[in-house]
Design a protein around this motif. Sequence first.
Motif, PDB file in Angstrom:
ATOM      1  N   THR A 238      -2.038   1.623   2.855  1.00 16.68           N
ATOM      2  CA  THR A 238      -0.748   0.994   3.109  1.00 16.68           C
ATOM      3  C   THR A 238      -0.866  -0.099   4.159  1.00 16.68           C
ATOM      4  OG1 THR A 238       0.339   3.097   2.606  1.00 16.68           O
ATOM      5  CG2 THR A 238       1.672   1.404   3.676  1.00 16.68           C
ATOM      6  N   ILE A 239      -0.233  -1.229   3.874  1.00 15.72           N
ATOM      7  CA  ILE A 239      -0.187  -2.352   4.804  1.00 15.72           C
ATOM      8  C   ILE A 239       1.269  -2.654   5.119  1.00 15.72           C
ATOM      9  CG2 ILE A 239      -0.579  -4.841   5.020  1.00 15.72           C
ATOM     10  CD1 ILE A 239      -3.094  -4.470   3.338  1.00 15.72           C
ATOM     11  N   PHE A 240       1.544  -2.872   6.394  1.00  8.96           N
ATOM     12  CA  PHE A 240       2.890  -3.270   6.814  1.00  8.96           C
ATOM     13  C   PHE A 240       2.819  -4.666   7.416  1.00  8.96           C
ATOM     14  CE2 PHE A 240       2.848   1.349   6.952  1.00  8.96           C
ATOM     15  CZ  PHE A 240       4.009   1.664   6.252  1.00  8.96           C
ATOM     16  N   ASP A 241       3.716  -5.526   6.989  1.00 12.03           N
ATOM     17  CA  ASP A 241       3.727  -6.894   7.493  1.00 12.03           C
ATOM     18  C   ASP A 241       5.158  -7.420   7.457  1.00 12.03           C
ATOM     19  OD1 ASP A 241       2.120  -9.073   8.522  1.00 12.03           O
ATOM     20  OD2 ASP A 241       2.610 -10.146   6.683  1.00 12.03           O
ATOM     21  N   GLY A 242       5.777  -7.521   8.643  1.00 14.83           N
ATOM     22  CA  GLY A 242       7.169  -7.939   8.691  1.00 14.83           C
ATOM     23  C   GLY A 242       8.043  -6.964   7.954  1.00 14.83           C
ATOM     24  N   ASN A 243       8.775  -7.447   6.974  1.00 11.99           N
ATOM     25  CA  ASN A 243       9.660  -6.569   6.202  1.00 11.99           C
ATOM     26  C   ASN A 243       9.030  -6.145   4.881  1.00 11.99           C
ATOM     27  OD1 ASN A 243       9.734  -9.033   4.922  1.00 11.99           O
ATOM     28  ND2 ASN A 243      11.940  -9.007   4.521  1.00 11.99           N
ATOM     29  N   LYS A 244       7.704  -6.232   4.801  1.00 12.72           N
ATOM     30  CA  LYS A 244       7.014  -5.881   3.567  1.00 12.72           C
ATOM     31  C   LYS A 244       6.092  -4.680   3.769  1.00 12.72           C
ATOM     32  CE  LYS A 244       6.901 -10.591   1.686  1.00 12.72           C
ATOM     33  NZ  LYS A 244       6.015 -11.685   1.218  1.00 12.72           N
ATOM     34  N   GLU A 245       6.073  -3.815   2.787  1.00 14.48           N
ATOM     35  CA  GLU A 245       5.102  -2.728   2.711  1.00 14.48           C
ATOM     36  C   GLU A 245       4.263  -2.950   1.462  1.00 14.48           C
ATOM     37  OE1 GLU A 245       5.028   1.989   1.614  1.00 14.48           O
ATOM     38  OE2 GLU A 245       6.579   1.305   3.020  1.00 14.48           O
ATOM     39  N   ILE A 246       2.961  -3.001   1.632  1.00 20.23           N
ATOM     40  CA  ILE A 246       2.056  -3.262   0.519  1.00 20.23           C
ATOM     41  C   ILE A 246       1.230  -2.013   0.252  1.00 20.23           C
ATOM     42  CG2 ILE A 246       0.252  -4.770  -0.390  1.00 20.23           C
ATOM     43  CD1 ILE A 246       1.099  -6.840   1.724  1.00 20.23           C
ATOM     44  N   SER A 247       1.366  -1.456  -0.936  1.00 26.81           N
ATOM     45  CA  SER A 247       0.590  -0.290  -1.344  1.00 26.81           C
ATOM     46  C   SER A 247      -0.628  -0.776  -2.122  1.00 26.81           C
ATOM     47  CB  SER A 247       1.432   0.640  -2.219  1.00 26.81           C
ATOM     48  OG  SER A 247       2.562   1.113  -1.502  1.00 26.81           O
ATOM     49  N   VAL A 248      -1.827  -0.464  -1.603  1.00 27.48           N
ATOM     50  CA  VAL A 248      -3.072  -0.943  -2.213  1.00 27.48           C
ATOM     51  C   VAL A 248      -3.797   0.242  -2.843  1.00 27.48           C
ATOM     52  CG1 VAL A 248      -5.219  -2.204  -1.844  1.00 27.48           C
ATOM     53  CG2 VAL A 248      -3.217  -2.715  -0.419  1.00 27.48           C
ATOM     54  N   TYR A 249      -4.085   0.139  -4.129  1.00 31.06           N
ATOM     55  CA  TYR A 249      -4.702   1.231  -4.875  1.00 31.06           C
ATOM     56  C   TYR A 249      -6.226   1.055  -4.959  1.00 31.06           C
ATOM     57  CZ  TYR A 249       0.189   1.784  -6.023  1.00 31.06           C
ATOM     58  OH  TYR A 249       1.555   1.924  -5.934  1.00 31.06           O
ATOM     59  N   ASN A 250      -6.915   2.130  -5.338  1.00 32.48           N
ATOM     60  CA  ASN A 250      -8.376   2.115  -5.351  1.00 32.48           C
ATOM     61  C   ASN A 250      -8.969   1.042  -6.260  1.00 32.48           C
ATOM     62  OD1 ASN A 250      -8.373   4.185  -3.550  1.00 32.48           O
ATOM     63  ND2 ASN A 250      -9.131   5.741  -4.950  1.00 32.48           N
ATOM     64  N   ASP A 251      -8.223   0.621  -7.274  1.00 37.56           N
ATOM     65  CA  ASP A 251      -8.732  -0.425  -8.173  1.00 37.56           C
ATOM     66  C   ASP A 251      -8.431  -1.821  -7.638  1.00 37.56           C
ATOM     67  OD1 ASP A 251      -6.015  -0.635  -8.542  1.00 37.56           O
ATOM     68  OD2 ASP A 251      -6.046  -0.244 -10.696  1.00 37.56           O
ATOM     69  N   LYS A 252      -7.962  -1.890  -6.398  1.00 39.62           N
ATOM     70  CA  LYS A 252      -7.635  -3.134  -5.684  1.00 39.62           C
ATOM     71  C   LYS A 252      -6.329  -3.783  -6.153  1.00 39.62           C
ATOM     72  CE  LYS A 252     -12.460  -4.199  -4.600  1.00 39.62           C
ATOM     73  NZ  LYS A 252     -13.523  -5.217  -4.615  1.00 39.62           N
ATOM     74  N   SER A 253      -5.622  -3.128  -7.083  1.00 36.88           N
ATOM     75  CA  SER A 253      -4.289  -3.609  -7.423  1.00 36.88           C
ATOM     76  C   SER A 253      -3.335  -3.206  -6.305  1.00 36.88           C
ATOM     77  CB  SER A 253      -3.821  -3.016  -8.747  1.00 36.88           C
ATOM     78  OG  SER A 253      -3.675  -1.596  -8.640  1.00 36.88           O
ATOM     79  N   TYR A 254      -2.182  -3.848  -6.230  1.00 37.99           N
ATOM     80  CA  TYR A 254      -1.248  -3.522  -5.166  1.00 37.99           C
ATOM     81  C   TYR A 254       0.184  -3.758  -5.585  1.00 37.99           C
ATOM     82  CZ  TYR A 254      -1.523  -8.575  -4.273  1.00 37.99           C
ATOM     83  OH  TYR A 254      -1.494  -9.947  -4.393  1.00 37.99           O
ATOM     84  N   LYS A 255       1.072  -3.119  -4.836  1.00 44.57           N
ATOM     85  CA  LYS A 255       2.507  -3.260  -5.079  1.00 44.57           C
ATOM     86  C   LYS A 255       3.170  -3.608  -3.758  1.00 44.57           C
ATOM     87  CE  LYS A 255       5.103   0.381  -5.376  1.00 44.57           C
ATOM     88  NZ  LYS A 255       5.709   1.646  -5.847  1.00 44.57           N
ATOM     89  N   ILE A 256       4.076  -4.595  -3.783  1.00 43.73           N
ATOM     90  CA  ILE A 256       4.759  -5.044  -2.576  1.00 43.73           C
ATOM     91  C   ILE A 256       6.206  -4.560  -2.612  1.00 43.73           C
ATOM     92  CG2 ILE A 256       5.507  -7.013  -1.199  1.00 43.73           C
ATOM     93  CD1 ILE A 256       3.125  -8.548  -2.321  1.00 43.73           C
ATOM     94  N   THR A 257       6.628  -3.897  -1.555  1.00 43.72           N
ATOM     95  CA  THR A 257       8.023  -3.486  -1.417  1.00 43.72           C
ATOM     96  C   THR A 257       8.614  -4.250  -0.232  1.00 43.72           C
ATOM     97  OG1 THR A 257       7.512  -1.262  -2.200  1.00 43.72           O
ATOM     98  CG2 THR A 257       9.598  -1.564  -1.025  1.00 43.72           C
ATOM     99  N   THR A 258       9.746  -4.923  -0.474  1.00 43.54           N
ATOM    100  CA  THR A 258      10.415  -5.703   0.569  1.00 43.54           C
ATOM    101  C   THR A 258      11.656  -4.970   1.023  1.00 43.54           C
ATOM    102  OG1 THR A 258       9.620  -7.753  -0.382  1.00 43.54           O
ATOM    103  CG2 THR A 258      11.433  -7.926   1.181  1.00 43.54           C
ATOM    104  N   TYR A 259      11.822  -4.860   2.360  1.00 43.51           N
ATOM    105  CA  TYR A 259      12.991  -4.164   2.903  1.00 43.51           C
ATOM    106  C   TYR A 259      14.060  -5.153   3.308  1.00 43.51           C
ATOM    107  CZ  TYR A 259       9.724  -0.289   3.156  1.00 43.51           C
ATOM    108  OH  TYR A 259       8.815   0.695   2.845  1.00 43.51           O
TER     109      TYR A 259
END
Length: 226
Positions: free
Chosen positions: A205-226
């Motif tokens: 998990t990465i947090f940056d400002g109002n974003k949370e980025i979920s990074v999976y083992n295959d290097k794909s990721y999902k961005i959630t904006t608050y």
Amino acid sequence: MKRDLLYVIVFIASIWLISACSGGTTKNAPENESAHKLMSEKELSQMAEEIDNLFNAPESYNEGVKSYQEAGAYGFVNENGDVVIPAKYESVGCFNEGLASVTLNGKMGYINHSGELVIPAIYDFTNFFSQGVAYACKDGKFGYINKKGETVIDFIYDNATDFWELDGFAAVKLNGKEGLIDIRGNIVMPISFEHASSTMDGVATIFDGNKEISVYNDKSYKITTY
């Protein structure tokens, strides 16, 4: 050992250890409050005590042994209470993957179950092995070593965390920013974020400002904006 608690304590403690490894005090710790809230000296003292109690917990067996204390030094006994490694170390960590960290003359290295110092005590800080590597601090910088004591990821980072899972990623910090690397040292997510954490249950998990980025083992990721 209460492993979940250990994950939390070691990660928080690693923030504190940046100042310790660079020869400073808590008053001189890097001021990067957007990424990590700095703790007071009292809180740091309590944290250090909790870590010591956890790593040297007399009731905790790992790989068939537990630490014991005698005359201010630490060693290991087996489940029958027999001394298998005499108490001659300033501190000891738990055995994991066949090795345990120990402190000698203020520096840290690793012993095996025979009590042999298989990785010299030359580090300012070492953590236990996971997935065949351990992060360590030397001359104020963090990197990773293998069980032969060889450097597998250069000592270039300001902070680092464990590779908890196979094919997972570890968080590293450089110049006040954090990102993710794989076990070969390749940068998976740029070291440009406010906060990053190692892979747990298949997701880093990465947090940056109002974003949370979920990074999976295959290097794909999902961005959630608050």
